[in-house]
Design a protein around this motif. Structure first.
Motif, PDB file in Angstrom:
ATOM      1  N   ARG A   1       1.134  -1.075   0.000  1.00 51.78           N
ATOM      2  CA  ARG A   1       0.234  -0.210   0.032  1.00 51.78           C
ATOM      3  C   ARG A   1       0.873   1.207   0.220  1.00 51.78           C
ATOM      4  NH1 ARG A   1      -3.332  -1.442   4.059  1.00 51.78           N
ATOM      5  NH2 ARG A   1      -5.044  -2.204   2.868  1.00 51.78           N
TER       6      ARG A   1
ATOM      7  N   TYR B   1      -6.139  -3.417  -3.271  1.00 54.82           N
ATOM      8  CA  TYR B   1      -7.420  -3.294  -3.447  1.00 54.82           C
ATOM      9  C   TYR B   1      -8.640  -3.274  -2.697  1.00 54.82           C
ATOM     10  CZ  TYR B   1     -11.246  -1.254  -6.915  1.00 54.82           C
ATOM     11  OH  TYR B   1     -12.273  -0.546  -7.133  1.00 54.82           O
TER      12      TYR B   1
ATOM     13  N   ASP C   1      -8.526  -2.277   0.655  1.00 51.80           N
ATOM     14  CA  ASP C   1      -9.263  -1.159   1.062  1.00 51.80           C
ATOM     15  C   ASP C   1     -10.712  -0.392   0.956  1.00 51.80           C
ATOM     16  OD1 ASP C   1      -6.001  -0.138   1.377  1.00 51.80           O
ATOM     17  OD2 ASP C   1      -6.055   0.805  -0.781  1.00 51.80           O
TER      18      ASP C   1
ATOM     19  N   TYR D   1      -7.870   6.063  -0.525  1.00 54.10           N
ATOM     20  CA  TYR D   1      -8.655   5.324  -1.639  1.00 54.10           C
ATOM     21  C   TYR D   1      -8.337   5.353  -2.659  1.00 54.10           C
ATOM     22  CZ  TYR D   1     -11.871   2.565  -3.745  1.00 54.10           C
ATOM     23  OH  TYR D   1     -12.873   1.548  -4.749  1.00 54.10           O
TER      24      TYR D   1
ATOM     25  N   LYS E   1      -5.801   3.487  -5.465  1.00 48.23           N
ATOM     26  CA  LYS E   1      -6.631   3.123  -6.841  1.00 48.23           C
ATOM     27  C   LYS E   1      -6.319   3.282  -8.017  1.00 48.23           C
ATOM     28  CE  LYS E   1     -11.792   2.993  -9.013  1.00 48.23           C
ATOM     29  NZ  LYS E   1     -12.700   2.973  -8.240  1.00 48.23           N
TER      30      LYS E   1
ATOM     31  N   VAL F   1      -3.003   1.525  -8.205  1.00 46.78           N
ATOM     32  CA  VAL F   1      -3.878  -0.102  -8.554  1.00 46.78           C
ATOM     33  C   VAL F   1      -4.088  -0.321 -10.371  1.00 46.78           C
ATOM     34  CG1 VAL F   1      -5.462  -2.166  -8.031  1.00 46.78           C
ATOM     35  CG2 VAL F   1      -4.234  -0.581  -6.305  1.00 46.78           C
TER      36      VAL F   1
ATOM     37  N   TRP G   1      -8.639  -4.778 -13.547  1.00 48.84           N
ATOM     38  CA  TRP G   1      -9.670  -3.826 -13.362  1.00 48.84           C
ATOM     39  C   TRP G   1     -10.976  -3.975 -13.599  1.00 48.84           C
ATOM     40  CZ3 TRP G   1     -12.670  -0.275 -15.574  1.00 48.84           C
ATOM     41  CH2 TRP G   1     -12.011  -0.166 -16.794  1.00 48.84           C
TER      42      TRP G   1
ATOM     43  N   LEU H   1     -11.962  -6.260 -10.454  1.00 49.12           N
ATOM     44  CA  LEU H   1     -12.134  -4.891  -8.886  1.00 49.12           C
ATOM     45  C   LEU H   1     -12.905  -3.917  -9.327  1.00 49.12           C
ATOM     46  CD1 LEU H   1      -8.550  -4.834  -8.585  1.00 49.12           C
ATOM     47  CD2 LEU H   1      -9.778  -6.575  -7.733  1.00 49.12           C
TER      48      LEU H   1
ATOM     49  N   SER I   1     -15.763  -4.049  -6.364  1.00 57.44           N
ATOM     50  CA  SER I   1     -16.083  -2.569  -5.227  1.00 57.44           C
ATOM     51  C   SER I   1     -17.521  -2.037  -5.076  1.00 57.44           C
ATOM     52  CB  SER I   1     -14.616  -1.494  -5.826  1.00 57.44           C
ATOM     53  OG  SER I   1     -14.758  -0.961  -7.024  1.00 57.44           O
TER      54      SER I   1
ATOM     55  N   THR J   1      -9.632   9.343  -9.917  1.00 56.94           N
ATOM     56  CA  THR J   1      -8.383   8.448 -10.564  1.00 56.94           C
ATOM     57  C   THR J   1      -7.933   9.493 -11.614  1.00 56.94           C
ATOM     58  OG1 THR J   1     -10.036   7.705 -11.803  1.00 56.94           O
ATOM     59  CG2 THR J   1      -9.222   6.402  -9.501  1.00 56.94           C
TER      60      THR J   1
END
Length: 186
Positions: free
Chosen positions: A22, A62, A65, A96, A100, A103, A112, A115, A119, A157
């Motif tokens: 992390r 991820y 988190d 976060y 993110k 990641v 992704w 993921l 989430s 992001t």
């Protein structure tokens, strides 16, 4: 060493590896597994036993988190009024989103997508809990929903690393201000 102690040591090693990963994601442009192992105080063999690939490690960072972010919503509501709880949750979203961003930059597109699917449901549920509490208290506009906020949060992001500190929290303040009731919408 008995099996209970070995399991406890393995769990401690795993937690230190995730914490080191992390930190590496947040602080570095390139994620080096040997550096993560060193920072966690474990050998590379230990790291690879827990996380056979770099993607496996990043996925776990991820997922953890996401779990922490989701668990924060009811805890914040128990301690604060709805608008303050949402603002404090947004503070956590900044961290976060930084992770993110790192990641997603490091993982293949197919991973992704999985993921994101994992989430959005739990994060949407946590956000709905916060928004509904605010609507019930009259401090969140009635026409806002979790999907609106998730779409806006997605822009975190897109921030460049060099503008992160100057813009991330400011953008969340803009979102929070936009969620407040307006006289012309009442």
């Amino acid at each position: 060493m008995d099996s209970t102690r070995r399991r406890a040591d393995a769990a401690d090693n795993r937690a230190r590896i995730i914490q080191a990963a992390r930190a590496a994601i947040a602080d570095a442009d390139e994620i080096k597994l040997n550096g993560i192992a060193k920072q966690a105080g474990v050998g590379q063999g230990t790291l690879y036993r827990h996380f056979p690939t770099r993607e496996d490690l990043l996925v776990e960072v991820y997922r953890e988190d996401v779990g922490e972010l989701v668990a924060a919503a009811p805890a914040l509501l128990a301690e604060h009024d709805p608008l303050t709880a949402l603002a404090r949750w947004f503070d956590r979203v900044v961290e976060y989103a930084r992770i993110k961003r790192g990641v997603f930059a490091a993982i293949e597109a197919s991973v992704w997508r999985d993921l994101s699917a994992h989430s959005l449901g739990p994060i949407g549920d946590a956000l709905t809990l916060l928004l509904d509490a605010g609507k019930g208290g009259g401090v969140i506009r009635s026409d806002a929903d979790a999907r609106d906020v998730i779409l806006l949060l997605g822009y975190l992001t897109r921030l460049e690393q060099d503008e992160w500190d100057a813009r991330a929290r400011h953008l969340l303040d803009v979102i929070l201000d936009g969620l407040r009731p307006r006289a012309d919408l009442a």
